[in-house]
Design a protein around this motif. Sequence first.
Motif, PDB file in Angstrom:
ATOM      1  N   LEU A 251       0.894  -1.141   0.122  1.00 42.52           N
ATOM      2  CA  LEU A 251      -0.082   0.076   0.094  1.00 42.52           C
ATOM      3  C   LEU A 251       0.948   1.284  -0.092  1.00 42.52           C
ATOM      4  O   LEU A 251       0.814   2.119  -0.897  1.00 42.52           O
ATOM      5  CB  LEU A 251      -1.058   0.041   1.242  1.00 42.52           C
ATOM      6  N   ARG A 252       2.071   1.464   1.071  1.00 42.89           N
ATOM      7  CA  ARG A 252       2.669   2.637   1.095  1.00 42.89           C
ATOM      8  C   ARG A 252       3.326   2.696  -0.410  1.00 42.89           C
ATOM      9  O   ARG A 252       3.391   3.801  -0.742  1.00 42.89           O
ATOM     10  CB  ARG A 252       3.560   2.253   2.170  1.00 42.89           C
ATOM     11  N   ILE A 253       3.962   1.961  -0.797  1.00 41.10           N
ATOM     12  CA  ILE A 253       4.641   1.846  -2.159  1.00 41.10           C
ATOM     13  C   ILE A 253       3.839   2.451  -3.186  1.00 41.10           C
ATOM     14  O   ILE A 253       4.001   3.084  -4.123  1.00 41.10           O
ATOM     15  CB  ILE A 253       5.765   0.730  -2.222  1.00 41.10           C
ATOM     16  N   ALA A 254       2.751   1.651  -3.406  1.00 40.09           N
ATOM     17  CA  ALA A 254       1.613   1.762  -4.442  1.00 40.09           C
ATOM     18  C   ALA A 254       1.115   3.191  -4.353  1.00 40.09           C
ATOM     19  O   ALA A 254       0.952   4.032  -5.395  1.00 40.09           O
ATOM     20  CB  ALA A 254       0.648   1.060  -4.429  1.00 40.09           C
ATOM     21  N   ARG A 255       0.982   3.747  -3.208  1.00 35.36           N
ATOM     22  CA  ARG A 255       0.784   5.382  -3.121  1.00 35.36           C
ATOM     23  C   ARG A 255       1.584   6.262  -3.249  1.00 35.36           C
ATOM     24  O   ARG A 255       1.227   7.629  -3.012  1.00 35.36           O
ATOM     25  CB  ARG A 255      -0.086   5.465  -1.623  1.00 35.36           C
ATOM     26  N   GLY A 256       2.824   5.828  -3.495  1.00 43.14           N
ATOM     27  CA  GLY A 256       3.969   6.824  -3.713  1.00 43.14           C
ATOM     28  C   GLY A 256       4.730   7.174  -2.644  1.00 43.14           C
ATOM     29  O   GLY A 256       5.551   8.155  -2.605  1.00 43.14           O
ATOM     30  N   ASP A 257       4.688   6.540  -1.388  1.00 42.35           N
ATOM     31  CA  ASP A 257       5.350   7.039  -0.108  1.00 42.35           C
ATOM     32  C   ASP A 257       6.854   6.414  -0.283  1.00 42.35           C
ATOM     33  O   ASP A 257       6.850   5.109  -0.434  1.00 42.35           O
ATOM     34  CB  ASP A 257       4.672   6.239   0.890  1.00 42.35           C
ATOM     35  N   THR A 258       7.774   7.066  -0.260  1.00 44.82           N
ATOM     36  CA  THR A 258       9.159   6.525  -0.658  1.00 44.82           C
ATOM     37  C   THR A 258       9.806   6.613   0.775  1.00 44.82           C
ATOM     38  O   THR A 258      11.043   6.420   0.844  1.00 44.82           O
ATOM     39  CB  THR A 258       9.752   7.413  -1.519  1.00 44.82           C
ATOM     40  N   THR A 259       9.274   6.651   1.822  1.00 46.90           N
ATOM     41  CA  THR A 259      10.053   6.624   3.231  1.00 46.90           C
ATOM     42  C   THR A 259      10.154   5.168   3.569  1.00 46.90           C
ATOM     43  O   THR A 259       9.483   4.348   3.083  1.00 46.90           O
ATOM     44  CB  THR A 259       8.712   7.149   4.305  1.00 46.90           C
TER      45      THR A 259
ATOM     46  N   ARG B 268      -7.135  -5.166  -6.174  1.00 46.63           N
ATOM     47  CA  ARG B 268      -7.836  -5.147  -7.401  1.00 46.63           C
ATOM     48  C   ARG B 268      -7.967  -3.540  -7.651  1.00 46.63           C
ATOM     49  O   ARG B 268      -8.360  -3.048  -8.605  1.00 46.63           O
ATOM     50  CB  ARG B 268      -9.025  -5.519  -6.998  1.00 46.63           C
ATOM     51  N   GLN B 269      -7.651  -2.759  -6.617  1.00 50.50           N
ATOM     52  CA  GLN B 269      -7.807  -1.196  -6.942  1.00 50.50           C
ATOM     53  C   GLN B 269      -6.526  -0.555  -7.674  1.00 50.50           C
ATOM     54  O   GLN B 269      -6.593   0.688  -7.926  1.00 50.50           O
ATOM     55  CB  GLN B 269      -8.004  -0.641  -5.476  1.00 50.50           C
ATOM     56  N   LEU B 270      -5.486  -1.327  -7.733  1.00 53.08           N
ATOM     57  CA  LEU B 270      -4.242  -0.793  -8.089  1.00 53.08           C
ATOM     58  C   LEU B 270      -4.041  -0.722  -9.815  1.00 53.08           C
ATOM     59  O   LEU B 270      -4.768  -1.803 -10.120  1.00 53.08           O
ATOM     60  CB  LEU B 270      -2.866  -1.587  -7.583  1.00 53.08           C
ATOM     61  N   ASP B 271      -3.777   0.334 -10.020  1.00 48.92           N
ATOM     62  CA  ASP B 271      -3.444   0.435 -11.648  1.00 48.92           C
ATOM     63  C   ASP B 271      -1.990   0.113 -12.011  1.00 48.92           C
ATOM     64  O   ASP B 271      -1.179  -0.003 -11.157  1.00 48.92           O
ATOM     65  CB  ASP B 271      -3.843   1.661 -12.270  1.00 48.92           C
ATOM     66  N   ASP B 272      -1.716   0.287 -13.324  1.00 53.11           N
ATOM     67  CA  ASP B 272      -0.291  -0.267 -13.438  1.00 53.11           C
ATOM     68  C   ASP B 272       0.832   0.608 -13.066  1.00 53.11           C
ATOM     69  O   ASP B 272       1.690   0.272 -12.556  1.00 53.11           O
ATOM     70  CB  ASP B 272      -0.295  -0.336 -15.231  1.00 53.11           C
ATOM     71  N   ALA B 273       0.591   2.083 -13.126  1.00 45.15           N
ATOM     72  CA  ALA B 273       1.246   2.798 -12.303  1.00 45.15           C
ATOM     73  C   ALA B 273       1.790   2.373 -10.949  1.00 45.15           C
ATOM     74  O   ALA B 273       2.757   2.667 -10.369  1.00 45.15           O
ATOM     75  CB  ALA B 273       0.991   4.330 -12.672  1.00 45.15           C
ATOM     76  N   ALA B 274       0.619   2.266 -10.208  1.00 45.03           N
ATOM     77  CA  ALA B 274       0.758   1.974  -8.933  1.00 45.03           C
ATOM     78  C   ALA B 274       1.620   0.840  -8.605  1.00 45.03           C
ATOM     79  O   ALA B 274       2.378   0.537  -7.757  1.00 45.03           O
ATOM     80  CB  ALA B 274      -0.640   1.777  -8.059  1.00 45.03           C
ATOM     81  N   TRP B 275       1.475  -0.341  -9.439  1.00 39.95           N
ATOM     82  CA  TRP B 275       2.194  -1.659  -9.217  1.00 39.95           C
ATOM     83  C   TRP B 275       3.723  -1.410  -9.536  1.00 39.95           C
ATOM     84  O   TRP B 275       4.589  -2.052  -8.897  1.00 39.95           O
ATOM     85  CB  TRP B 275       1.631  -2.670 -10.260  1.00 39.95           C
ATOM     86  N   ALA B 276       3.847  -0.253 -10.327  1.00 38.73           N
ATOM     87  CA  ALA B 276       5.315   0.025 -10.988  1.00 38.73           C
ATOM     88  C   ALA B 276       6.154   0.802  -9.875  1.00 38.73           C
ATOM     89  O   ALA B 276       7.331   0.844  -9.857  1.00 38.73           O
ATOM     90  CB  ALA B 276       5.350   0.526 -12.312  1.00 38.73           C
TER      91      ALA B 276
END
Length: 174
Positions: free
Chosen positions: A79-87, A127-135
């Motif tokens: 979740l954290r990584i998919a949402r762009g959290d780089t901590t 199921r909510q994640l798109d290709d950008a989130a997965w990457a």
Amino acid sequence: MLTRPQTGEYAEHFAPYINEVPEGDLLAFLESQTKQLREEWGGASETQANYRYAEGKWSVKEVLGHMADTERIMSYRMLRIARGDTTPLAGFDEELYARHAGFDRLSLEELLRGFEIVREATLVLARQLDDAAWARTGTAAGGPASARAFAYILAGHAQHHTRILSERYTQAQA
């Protein structure tokens, strides 16, 4: 369809878990794992669920509790990584978690149901994640990590322990 993570998307110590995951639809595989655990252990007695195959090894209950705890942690990382959290995300000591969890005081049904619930939450997120989130990538436990890698890691971790249960604990069911 979600593709297998590439080297560099995960720390090398996670490779054995990723390698446990068969080719094909990852989400379908994640769904099948809860059914497999239920089929294999749903009818076991409490005595069977408290079985340890050797001195100092976890009981069936502790293995199931560990699987659920790890699912929570890996899903949170995903979740954290998919949402762009780089901590940078810390690692965890599974032995410490198991020692303080008290899984053996819980019923087998509570532990199976607990894993099913946390896995369903993981699937809802996935199921909510798109290709950008997965990457998206970040850092976890001192190494590189992508959201996609954590989906595979948690599937492989569960597969590893399901296999261990089948190989080393099935005599408890005899």
